[in-house]
Design an enzyme around this catalytic site. Sequence first.
Site, PDB file in Angstrom:
ATOM      1  N   LYS A 195       0.857  -1.188   0.000  1.00 49.94           N
ATOM      2  CA  LYS A 195       0.000   0.000   0.000  1.00 49.94           C
ATOM      3  C   LYS A 195       0.889   1.232   0.000  1.00 49.94           C
ATOM      4  O   LYS A 195       1.682   1.437   0.911  1.00 49.94           O
ATOM      5  CB  LYS A 195      -0.893  -0.016   1.239  1.00 49.94           C
ATOM      6  CG  LYS A 195      -1.751   1.239   1.345  1.00 49.94           C
ATOM      7  CD  LYS A 195      -2.746   1.140   2.484  1.00 49.94           C
ATOM      8  CE  LYS A 195      -3.540   2.431   2.599  1.00 49.94           C
ATOM      9  NZ  LYS A 195      -4.480   2.391   3.727  1.00 49.94           N
ATOM     10  N   LYS A 248      -2.297  -1.592  -3.769  1.00 48.35           N
ATOM     11  CA  LYS A 248      -3.117  -0.386  -3.705  1.00 48.35           C
ATOM     12  C   LYS A 248      -2.255   0.850  -3.795  1.00 48.35           C
ATOM     13  O   LYS A 248      -1.247   0.903  -3.106  1.00 48.35           O
ATOM     14  CB  LYS A 248      -3.861  -0.407  -2.372  1.00 48.35           C
ATOM     15  CG  LYS A 248      -4.708   0.805  -2.117  1.00 48.35           C
ATOM     16  CD  LYS A 248      -5.367   0.685  -0.775  1.00 48.35           C
ATOM     17  CE  LYS A 248      -6.057   1.991  -0.473  1.00 48.35           C
ATOM     18  NZ  LYS A 248      -6.376   2.148   0.899  1.00 48.35           N
TER      19      LYS A 248
HETATM   20  C1  PBG Z   1      -7.382   3.477   5.563  1.00 52.89           C
HETATM   21  C2  PBG Z   1      -7.665   3.340   4.120  1.00 52.89           C
HETATM   22  C3  PBG Z   1      -7.467   4.285   3.101  1.00 52.89           C
HETATM   23  C4  PBG Z   1      -7.996   3.722   1.941  1.00 52.89           C
HETATM   24  C5  PBG Z   1      -8.450   2.452   2.281  1.00 52.89           C
HETATM   25  N1  PBG Z   1      -8.214   2.229   3.625  1.00 52.89           N
HETATM   26  C6  PBG Z   1      -6.947   5.676   3.120  1.00 52.89           C
HETATM   27  C7  PBG Z   1      -5.581   5.959   3.528  1.00 52.89           C
HETATM   28  O1  PBG Z   1      -4.761   5.073   3.764  1.00 52.89           O
HETATM   29  O2  PBG Z   1      -5.327   7.144   3.649  1.00 52.89           O
HETATM   30  C8  PBG Z   1      -8.049   4.401   0.609  1.00 52.89           C
HETATM   31  C9  PBG Z   1      -9.111   3.937  -0.291  1.00 52.89           C
HETATM   32  C10 PBG Z   1      -9.419   4.825  -1.433  1.00 52.89           C
HETATM   33  O3  PBG Z   1      -8.765   5.865  -1.689  1.00 52.89           O
HETATM   34  O4  PBG Z   1     -10.368   4.481  -2.143  1.00 52.89           O
HETATM   35  N2  PBG Z   1      -6.072   3.251   5.932  1.00 52.89           N
HETATM   36 ZN    ZN Z   2      -5.732   3.989   8.071  1.00 56.89          ZN
END
Ligand code: PBG
Ligand code: ZN
Length: 325
Positions: A195, A248
């Site tokens: 991520k 992601k």
């Molecule tokens: C929480 C999380 C996020 C997303 C999914 N889980 C945001 C982040 O890490 O700031 C992003 C999902 C999206 O942008 O559709 N940690």
């Molecule tokens: Zn988070």
Amino acid sequence: MYFPTFRSRRIRGKEVFRRMVRENSLSVNDLIYPMFSAFGSGIRKEISSMPGIHQLSIENLVEEAQAVHELGVPAVILFGIPEFKDAVGSDAYADCGIIQETIRALKKSVPDLAVITDVCMCEYTDHGHCGIIKDGDVDNDATLELLAKEALSHAQAGADMVAPSDMMDGRVAAIRDTLDENGFDHIPLMSYAAKYASGYYGPFREAAESTPQFGDRRSYQMDPANRREALREARMDVEEGADIIMVKPGLPYLDIVRDLRNEFDLPLAVYNVSGEYSMVKAAARNGWIDEERVIMETMLSFKRAGADLILTYHAPEVARILKRG
Ligand code: PBG
Ligand code: ZN
């Protein structure tokens, strides 16, 4: 293979041939729909940067989940907007927390829809970071305990699968151990393995009200410049017991999807995140692109890169398009 002995266009000449030699395909079974559950009742608040996506109070969320289920989408992933936030994200692991209540309502009304929960602290902390803060940064090991508690309370409420998105080191093992010790060894874990610290999450943070109140997430999410590191991250999660691994965001990281596909034989998911969705919607609203065509081409790009599962806000639209044929 050279011209004129070989002509690539021969096999492209008829739709029936194109269908026969098509290398990848998309199924409704590949889709996971993210939903935002808000505290209160009668709430159906559209996210301004994500046309078609709403914060929904539980009864409305159940209704929409029912519709998504009827379209054949097998699973949803839940994000919660709690009534109160605090420094330790108490609502995240409260028995009557927003997600716990939503899971119970969904399992009662739509029992066959798989309920996956996002396990993270950022929607529940008043500072908006994905864990507990110590000396101005997220404390890794202290956060692990809370994530494990959160995942356990989701499982106790009836979640079918948990998906940690926090990017703390060791969280897959911590959650796996806690679930196993409490009789939930049958609950699979999908880890957000690679991520990245991404600007593409912007609209999500409006949707989940989870913008960090200071700093950013670069001390725990990955640097967009790094490719090999994704293999190390994924390897850690696989060794700690992840059942599904995820990349992601999606489109800007298709190389990472392919790398993980080549390296691991576990099911692989990709998250087509909020910013990717918003860009398509914005361009379509301006009449600059053919929306359906771009959506389906995007979905296919994930399959071609090697993803099995796609988390996408387009899931209901895609399901409808697939159904229509
Ligand atoms: C929480 C999380 C996020 C997303 C999914 N889980 C945001 C982040 O890490 O700031 C992003 C999902 C999206 O942008 O559709 N940690
Ligand atoms: Zn988070």
